[in-house]
Design an enzyme around this catalytic site. Sequence first.
Site, mmCIF file in Angstrom:
data_model
loop_
_atom_site.group_PDB
_atom_site.id
_atom_site.type_symbol
_atom_site.label_atom_id
_atom_site.label_comp_id
_atom_site.label_asym_id
_atom_site.label_seq_id
_atom_site.Cartn_x
_atom_site.Cartn_y
_atom_site.Cartn_z
ATOM 1 C CD1 TRP A 179 4.950 2.324 -6.060
ATOM 2 C CD2 TRP A 179 5.864 0.326 -6.456
ATOM 3 N NE1 TRP A 179 6.153 2.272 -5.391
ATOM 4 C CE2 TRP A 179 6.743 1.054 -5.615
ATOM 5 C CE3 TRP A 179 6.235 -0.968 -6.843
ATOM 6 C CZ2 TRP A 179 7.953 0.539 -5.168
ATOM 7 C CZ3 TRP A 179 7.443 -1.491 -6.400
ATOM 8 C CH2 TRP A 179 8.285 -0.746 -5.559
ATOM 9 C CD GLU A 220 1.250 1.705 -4.409
ATOM 10 O OE1 GLU A 220 1.541 1.421 -3.236
ATOM 11 O OE2 GLU A 220 0.994 0.832 -5.269
ATOM 12 C CE LYS A 222 8.178 2.439 -0.820
ATOM 13 N NZ LYS A 222 8.614 1.067 -1.153
ATOM 14 C CG ASP A 253 1.049 1.464 0.718
ATOM 15 O OD1 ASP A 253 1.348 1.565 1.928
ATOM 16 O OD2 ASP A 253 1.068 0.396 0.094
ATOM 17 C CG HIS A 280 -2.450 -0.462 -1.890
ATOM 18 N ND1 HIS A 280 -1.359 -0.832 -2.667
ATOM 19 C CD2 HIS A 280 -3.543 -0.886 -2.579
ATOM 20 C CE1 HIS A 280 -1.788 -1.438 -3.770
ATOM 21 N NE2 HIS A 280 -3.105 -1.471 -3.731
ATOM 22 C CG ASP A 288 6.313 0.835 2.417
ATOM 23 O OD1 ASP A 288 5.299 0.408 3.002
ATOM 24 O OD2 ASP A 288 6.531 0.638 1.215
ATOM 25 C CG ASP A 320 1.102 -3.515 -0.453
ATOM 26 O OD1 ASP A 320 1.712 -4.587 -0.290
ATOM 27 O OD2 ASP A 320 1.514 -2.606 -1.200
#
Length: 413
Positions: A179, A220, A222, A253, A280, A288, A320
């Site tokens: 990430w 990962e 986002k 995530d 995650h 987040d 996480d």
Amino acid sequence: MLDYARERYAARGVDLDAAVAAMDAFPVSIHCWQGDDVSGFESDGGELGGGLAVTGNYPGRARNADELRSDLEAALRVIPGQHRLNLHAIYAETGTKPVGRDRLSAEHFSRWIDWACSQRIGLDFNPSYFAHPLAASGMTLAHADTSVRRFWIDHGIVCRRIAAAMGAATGTPCITNVWVPDGMKDTPVDRKGPRERLADSLDAIFAETLDPAHQLDAVECKLFGIGAESYTVGSHEFYLGYAASRGKLLCLDTGHFHPTEVVSDKLSAVLQWIPEVLLHVSRGVRWDSDHVVTLSDELRAIACELVRGGYGERVHIGLDFFDATIHRVAAWAIGVRATQKALLAALLEPITELRNAESTGDYTARLALLEDHKTLPLGVAWDHYCELKGVPRDGDWLVEVQRYEHEVTSQRD
């Protein structure tokens, strides 16, 4: 009570004992960074950055690796089952001599590896693309400067080798999750260039072939982060395409999407196209914010998707979050136990009845069954699972953590 619970579930065609036994197929990778507020052990580390922020100042934070391992052991004593530990590169133990992130090796994690073997748990690993002078601009693998980009590529390469050594030592594949915080605060003119550079950097990191029995790669995505509100290079669409085209794991995530998006709906979609998913589990509040995981509707929905889809061998579960407003060991216990309760509830679903109702178009029965399932005696089944694994039941485990706080963490400066 246990016999009563067995009867209630059996009336729906569910074997309580079989569901409890199936829990062993779902280890949870416990994140080390909850224990020390993502501080790590680098002597030259900078501010977190990269959209990361830890709030709170609850006393007793782990100050070194030995204290962190002690705290993890305290958490494992109240969490049922065999699990994993998820490490970041900033938790290297390099002694008195600082070692650049591009020059780390398995030697700097030997004590972690020995500890994991003694605890009989697997390890997962993460390069640390934050809290470093060369990450201060908000760009790492997508940086326009070749020398900066080269440093972070080399960091990724050595981290994969470290993970492979971890997997070989523990006898279970270590997932290396990449990430990066790369993005921009305001609207960019060039969205294409950084994504081309990120793709090239990832290809360079993954160029070396490593044994999948020891090491697996994940990327990962986002939506945005603090300081990257307008543009995130590694978006969901970018990494979904990258993972599908390169045969990598995609890390989803639960806090990395718009508040109206849910990961439970994404699992069956992305698993049509990619081999495996790293999940995650977090709890974002408005953004987040990485709150401690609780037994929410979405967490239960995610667990149901894993069980209903038969994805147990294709989805790797990790946590996480980082909350420094409460006792850190308790945070681990709350989060892992909540995740496990969601999985047990999913395993106890009357799936045969539900599928029969849905396949015949009886949506009334489907909805009624789903609602009735919510009040079946999950707590009795959970207590039984805890007893089988030799850990405290609900209502008892907090006493153990409070005793550890009184004897250990409260004594830290």
